[in-house]
Design an enzyme around this catalytic site. Structure first.
Site, PDB file in Angstrom:
ATOM      1  N   HIS A   1      40.441  62.390  22.490  1.00  0.00           N
ATOM      2  CA  HIS A   1      41.283  63.394  23.037  1.00  0.00           C
ATOM      3  C   HIS A   1      41.153  63.659  24.303  1.00  0.00           C
ATOM      4  O   HIS A   1      41.233  64.833  24.764  1.00  0.00           O
ATOM      5  CB  HIS A   1      41.218  64.441  22.392  1.00  0.00           C
ATOM      6  CG  HIS A   1      41.541  64.021  20.744  1.00  0.00           C
ATOM      7  ND1 HIS A   1      40.690  64.188  19.709  1.00  0.00           N
ATOM      8  CD2 HIS A   1      42.735  63.545  20.230  1.00  0.00           C
ATOM      9  CE1 HIS A   1      41.310  63.778  18.436  1.00  0.00           C
ATOM     10  NE2 HIS A   1      42.394  63.197  18.770  1.00  0.00           N
TER      11      HIS A   1
ATOM     12  N   ASP B   1      49.745  33.948  49.696  1.00  0.00           N
ATOM     13  CA  ASP B   1      48.797  35.043  48.993  1.00  0.00           C
ATOM     14  C   ASP B   1      47.472  35.172  49.297  1.00  0.00           C
ATOM     15  O   ASP B   1      46.868  36.054  48.571  1.00  0.00           O
ATOM     16  CB  ASP B   1      48.865  34.321  47.268  1.00  0.00           C
ATOM     17  CG  ASP B   1      48.421  33.152  47.262  1.00  0.00           C
ATOM     18  OD1 ASP B   1      48.054  32.518  48.313  1.00  0.00           O
ATOM     19  OD2 ASP B   1      48.358  32.814  46.233  1.00  0.00           O
ATOM     20  N   GLY B   2      47.001  34.833  50.633  1.00  0.00           N
ATOM     21  CA  GLY B   2      45.853  35.042  51.161  1.00  0.00           C
ATOM     22  C   GLY B   2      44.581  34.362  50.668  1.00  0.00           C
ATOM     23  O   GLY B   2      43.442  34.643  50.736  1.00  0.00           O
ATOM     24  N   ASP B   3      44.834  33.319  49.562  1.00  0.00           N
ATOM     25  CA  ASP B   3      43.598  32.824  48.890  1.00  0.00           C
ATOM     26  C   ASP B   3      43.271  31.425  49.278  1.00  0.00           C
ATOM     27  O   ASP B   3      42.373  30.866  48.698  1.00  0.00           O
ATOM     28  CB  ASP B   3      43.995  32.814  47.218  1.00  0.00           C
ATOM     29  CG  ASP B   3      45.042  31.756  47.204  1.00  0.00           C
ATOM     30  OD1 ASP B   3      45.665  31.318  47.959  1.00  0.00           O
ATOM     31  OD2 ASP B   3      45.453  31.539  45.723  1.00  0.00           O
ATOM     32  N   HIS B   4      43.917  31.057  50.439  1.00  0.00           N
ATOM     33  CA  HIS B   4      43.742  29.570  50.616  1.00  0.00           C
ATOM     34  C   HIS B   4      42.158  29.222  51.105  1.00  0.00           C
ATOM     35  O   HIS B   4      41.583  28.269  50.655  1.00  0.00           O
ATOM     36  CB  HIS B   4      44.586  29.034  51.859  1.00  0.00           C
ATOM     37  CG  HIS B   4      44.319  27.531  52.114  1.00  0.00           C
ATOM     38  ND1 HIS B   4      44.992  26.448  51.274  1.00  0.00           N
ATOM     39  CD2 HIS B   4      43.931  26.959  53.282  1.00  0.00           C
ATOM     40  CE1 HIS B   4      44.352  25.383  51.706  1.00  0.00           C
ATOM     41  NE2 HIS B   4      44.107  25.468  52.886  1.00  0.00           N
ATOM     42  N   GLY B   5      41.481  30.169  51.735  1.00  0.00           N
ATOM     43  CA  GLY B   5      40.208  30.172  52.338  1.00  0.00           C
ATOM     44  C   GLY B   5      39.105  29.871  51.156  1.00  0.00           C
ATOM     45  O   GLY B   5      38.366  28.961  50.703  1.00  0.00           O
TER      46      GLY B   5
ATOM     47  N   ARG C   1      54.248  28.798  47.865  1.00  0.00           N
ATOM     48  CA  ARG C   1      54.389  30.178  47.941  1.00  0.00           C
ATOM     49  C   ARG C   1      54.961  30.818  49.183  1.00  0.00           C
ATOM     50  O   ARG C   1      55.660  31.968  49.182  1.00  0.00           O
ATOM     51  CB  ARG C   1      53.011  30.759  47.813  1.00  0.00           C
ATOM     52  CG  ARG C   1      52.403  30.699  46.461  1.00  0.00           C
ATOM     53  CD  ARG C   1      51.055  31.654  46.640  1.00  0.00           C
ATOM     54  NE  ARG C   1      50.318  31.125  45.615  1.00  0.00           N
ATOM     55  CZ  ARG C   1      50.205  31.274  44.394  1.00  0.00           C
ATOM     56  NH1 ARG C   1      51.178  31.807  43.648  1.00  0.00           N
ATOM     57  NH2 ARG C   1      49.208  30.736  43.482  1.00  0.00           N
TER      58      ARG C   1
ATOM     59  N   PRO D   1      48.528  27.040  56.619  1.00  0.00           N
ATOM     60  CA  PRO D   1      47.278  27.032  56.085  1.00  0.00           C
ATOM     61  C   PRO D   1      46.641  25.859  55.596  1.00  0.00           C
ATOM     62  O   PRO D   1      45.620  25.098  55.950  1.00  0.00           O
ATOM     63  CB  PRO D   1      47.051  28.343  55.153  1.00  0.00           C
ATOM     64  CG  PRO D   1      48.298  28.761  55.047  1.00  0.00           C
ATOM     65  CD  PRO D   1      49.349  28.098  55.605  1.00  0.00           C
TER      66      PRO D   1
HETATM   67  P1  ADP Z   1      48.619  28.413  46.498  1.00  0.00           P
HETATM   68  O1  ADP Z   1      49.955  28.238  47.310  1.00  0.00           O
HETATM   69  O2  ADP Z   1      48.687  28.087  45.189  1.00  0.00           O
HETATM   70  O3  ADP Z   1      48.076  29.870  46.816  1.00  0.00           O
HETATM   71  P2  ADP Z   1      46.688  27.342  48.577  1.00  0.00           P
HETATM   72  O4  ADP Z   1      46.876  28.773  49.056  1.00  0.00           O
HETATM   73  O5  ADP Z   1      45.150  26.838  48.463  1.00  0.00           O
HETATM   74  O6  ADP Z   1      47.354  27.459  47.363  1.00  0.00           O
HETATM   75  O7  ADP Z   1      47.282  26.584  49.584  1.00  0.00           O
HETATM   76  C1  ADP Z   1      48.397  26.737  49.957  1.00  0.00           C
HETATM   77  C2  ADP Z   1      49.093  25.396  51.066  1.00  0.00           C
HETATM   78  O8  ADP Z   1      49.439  24.436  50.037  1.00  0.00           O
HETATM   79  C3  ADP Z   1      50.050  25.644  51.938  1.00  0.00           C
HETATM   80  O9  ADP Z   1      49.640  26.114  53.143  1.00  0.00           O
HETATM   81  C4  ADP Z   1      50.613  24.261  52.124  1.00  0.00           C
HETATM   82  O10 ADP Z   1      49.836  23.498  53.207  1.00  0.00           O
HETATM   83  C5  ADP Z   1      50.159  23.710  50.800  1.00  0.00           C
HETATM   84  N1  ADP Z   1      51.461  23.330  49.943  1.00  0.00           N
HETATM   85  C6  ADP Z   1      52.127  24.054  49.037  1.00  0.00           C
HETATM   86  N2  ADP Z   1      53.115  23.312  48.525  1.00  0.00           N
HETATM   87  C7  ADP Z   1      52.761  21.916  49.115  1.00  0.00           C
HETATM   88  C8  ADP Z   1      53.510  20.885  48.875  1.00  0.00           C
HETATM   89  N3  ADP Z   1      54.532  20.705  47.930  1.00  0.00           N
HETATM   90  N4  ADP Z   1      53.296  19.642  49.334  1.00  0.00           N
HETATM   91  C9  ADP Z   1      52.207  19.754  50.380  1.00  0.00           C
HETATM   92  N5  ADP Z   1      51.317  20.859  50.468  1.00  0.00           N
HETATM   93  C10 ADP Z   1      51.873  21.946  49.995  1.00  0.00           C
HETATM   94 MG    MG Z   2      47.650  30.597  48.731  1.00  0.00          MG
END
Ligand code: ADP
Ligand code: MG
Length: 575
Positions: free
Chosen positions: A217, A396-400, A541, A555
């Site tokens: 509570h 979404d900022g996660d590529h690195g 995305r 990216p």
């Molecule tokens: P997510 O988009 O799932 O967050 P990442 O951020 O790791 O994955 O990767 C993003 C990158 O993926 C983009 O910058 C682009 O270069 C690549 N991408 C997205 N869709 C495609 C596609 N259909 N063909 C080739 N590359 C793609």
């Molecule tokens: Mg991403």
């Protein structure tokens, strides 16, 4: 805090009415709470369990066959009034008497007690079971004077199952008390809860500390300890509860790991992992453990652990079927025995499948491929922040992060494959699978496709050969194109990868060598990646934020160009 409400004063009442609407096949609203929608057999005792609101699924969520017959619902955190309890019990009773069940708190004892007197005055047999599982609230010799917390779930589940199995009132009461006496709980809170409409929490827990021995509570813990990891919290709760195990027990325990409202299911599972270890070390077998939210306290950040030391009788009722809005158990007829089916032992794990035989040349080539993967990982780490920053602008900022964990996973899988004698193809296939699995996301899938295609071109039997390497690189790019389905100009990896492939093919045809051709292609990829700044994202995305992406390079194209330059450096260095 509560985001959705109409008026604080009406909140509990509205919630109960609407709960009954949403679960009309189970529950019907009556004055003071809810009762089962369907008549129960004449002479069957009615289990009426309740308390304040704010604890859902307790208690209304447990009304249905195999569990409760009715639930009086008070205001937030306050006992239902005697007249509410009376009304619900009257509606639930069908000639077999009533068990009034509630967590042991002063207000509940008074109100349920006076409702019992009124019912008895009318000739209805009433028994009272006040659940008292919270070991923090009183010493062991005063077990029945303790507070009730998440032990409500197993005690009412067991009592309800006994009634469903035909127990009369006296028998159901005996089993309910037996379950209560076998049940111990301990909780911890990390932050307080806030009443609907209120601005401030009922209590706070100092930053970096946790309150051990919470109530439900909004009572803070009875002592403050430094905050621990999930495993340390699991140890703390387990040590507390196990210290109070009954002297003699069967070694089989029902386990309830209960979230108080703001702790995520995933967090509870992480805690459970440690609990499972501790149970095993202590020689205890968890019987149908329950991990989730059962007795909550609005949005309190906290959890509790409950163990019920089972004997055969309690276990049978713990496992028996129940069908209520918030607690279901049991299997369709004919499938009951599947609990006894042997556990699966053959489990497929990627990377552990047989490594096909490979020639010595191909194994030597595989070792070089592994070196490249390691360079890739190193480069990804260097650029992690950069790539994350540009992905954050329209993605979404996660590529690195994705590239670091993807290449890292590939390196580990590659090393394992190499140790097991893999050729170049198998190594790249394992590395690709691991890249996609560790990174997930779009880029993970595309790099996996590239590695796999390159691996197929190299095979497991050929040795190092520049023409084949060029073929492997071109096939890799083609796979990204095919799998991703992007068109040039969509602003993706393809916008760097296709110019790379075109330049590579062209340079390779003019007299030269792999290192020179790849270097020139990498320069083309870099220029093309930079040019993606001028494009508007149409895929992936970034699409939703297409316009925002203008002015920032893509990216995936950027990281591709960096890794191709890394590859070229490697070829130049080994020339
Ligand atoms: P997510 O988009 O799932 O967050 P990442 O951020 O790791 O994955 O990767 C993003 C990158 O993926 C983009 O910058 C682009 O270069 C690549 N991408 C997205 N869709 C495609 C596609 N259909 N063909 C080739 N590359 C793609
Ligand atoms: Mg991403």
């Amino acid at each position: 805090m509560t985001f959705l409400l109409n008026s604080p004063a009406d909140f509990s009442h509205e919630a109960v009415q609407a709960f009954a609407m949403a679960n009309h096949q189970y529950a019907t609203a009556v004055h003071g709470g809810v009762v089962r929608s369907r008549r129960t057999p004449a002479g069957q005792p009615a289990l009426v369990v309740g308390g304040g609101s704010g604890h859902y699924p307790a208690f209304a969520g447990w009304v249905g066959p195999g569990m409760a017959h009715g639930a009086p619902c008070g205001n937030i955190f306050s006992s239902p009034s005697a007249s509410q309890v009376y009304s619900v019990a009257r509606n639930a009773e069908n000639g077999g008497g009533v068990i009034l069940g509630f967590g042991n708190y002063a207000g509940d004892v008074l109100h349920f007690g006076s409702a019992a007197e009124k019912l008895r005055a009318e000739g209805i047999d009433v028994r009272i079971v006040a659940v008292s599982d919270d070991i923090a609230s009183n010493p062991p010799e005063k077990h029945r004077e303790r507070r009730g917390i998440a032990g409500d779930l197993p005690v009412f589940k067991i009592a309800g199952a006994a009634i469903e199995a035909g127990a009369d009132l006296g028998e159901a009461e005996r089993i309910a008390w037996k379950a209560n006496d076998a049940t111990r709980s301990l909780g911890a809170a990390f932050d307080g809860c806030t009443l609907p409409g209120a601005d401030d929490a009922l209590f706070g827990v100092g930053a970096g500390t946790m309150g051990v021995g919470l109530g439900i509570h909004g009572e803070p813990g009875i002592k403050d300890l430094p905050m621990g990891t999930a495993s340390e919290v699991a140890d703390l709760l387990f040590d507390g509860v196990i210290a109070e195990a009954p002297e003699a027990h069967s070694g089989r325990v029902a386990v309830v790991l209960n979230g108080l409202g703001r702790v995520k299911y995933e967090e509870l599972f992480v805690v459970y992992a440690r609990l499972a270890e501790r149970l095993e070390e202590s020689g205890l077998t968890p019987v149908r453990p329950e991990v989730g939210e059962f007795v909550t306290s609005l949005d309190m950040a906290g959890l509790s652990l409950t163990l019920v030391f089972l004997d055969e009788e309690l276990e049978q009722y713990w496992l028996a079927p129940a069908d209520t809005p918030a607690f279901r158990r049991g299997l369709p007829k004919g499938l009951e025995q599947s609990w006894d089916a042997p556990r699966r032992t053959e489990i497929y794990t990627p990377g552990e499948e047989e490594v096909p035989p490979a020639s010595a040349d191909s194994r030597a080539l595989a070792a070089k491929v592994q070196e490249v993967l390691e360079l890739f990982e190193y480069r990804c780490r260097q650029h992690e922040e950069d790539w994350g920053r540009i992905d954050a602008i329209a993605g979404d900022g996660d590529h690195g992060h994705a590239m670091v964990v993807g290449s890292g996973g590939a390196v580990q899988a590659g090393r394992r494959a190499l140790d097991r004698g893999a050729g170049a193809c198998t190594l790249l296939v394992h590395a690709g699978t691991a890249w996609s699995e560790s990174a997930g996301g779009t880029s993970g899938a595309l790099w996996a496709a590239a590695l796999t295609a390159a691996g197929s071109a190299l095979g497991d039997h050929g040795g190092e050969d520049e023409a084949t390497t060029v073929r492997a690189l071109l096939d890799g790019v083609q796979a990204v194109h095919r799998v991703g389905g992007a068109t040039p100009g969509d602003k993706t990896m393809i916008d760097a990868a296709l110019p790379f492939a075109t330049a590579l093919e062209y340079e390779w045809k003019t007299p030269g060598d792999l290192a020179t051709a790849t270097s020139a292609a990498a320069v083309a990829a870099k220029a093309a990646a930079e040019e993606t700044s001028d494009l508007t994202a149409r895929l992936g995305r970034s699409r939703a934020l297409g316009e925002k992406s203008r002015g920032t390079p893509d990216p995936g194209a950027t990281s591709f160009a960096v890794l191709m330059e890394t590859l070229a450096e490697h070829f130049r260095g080994t020339k």
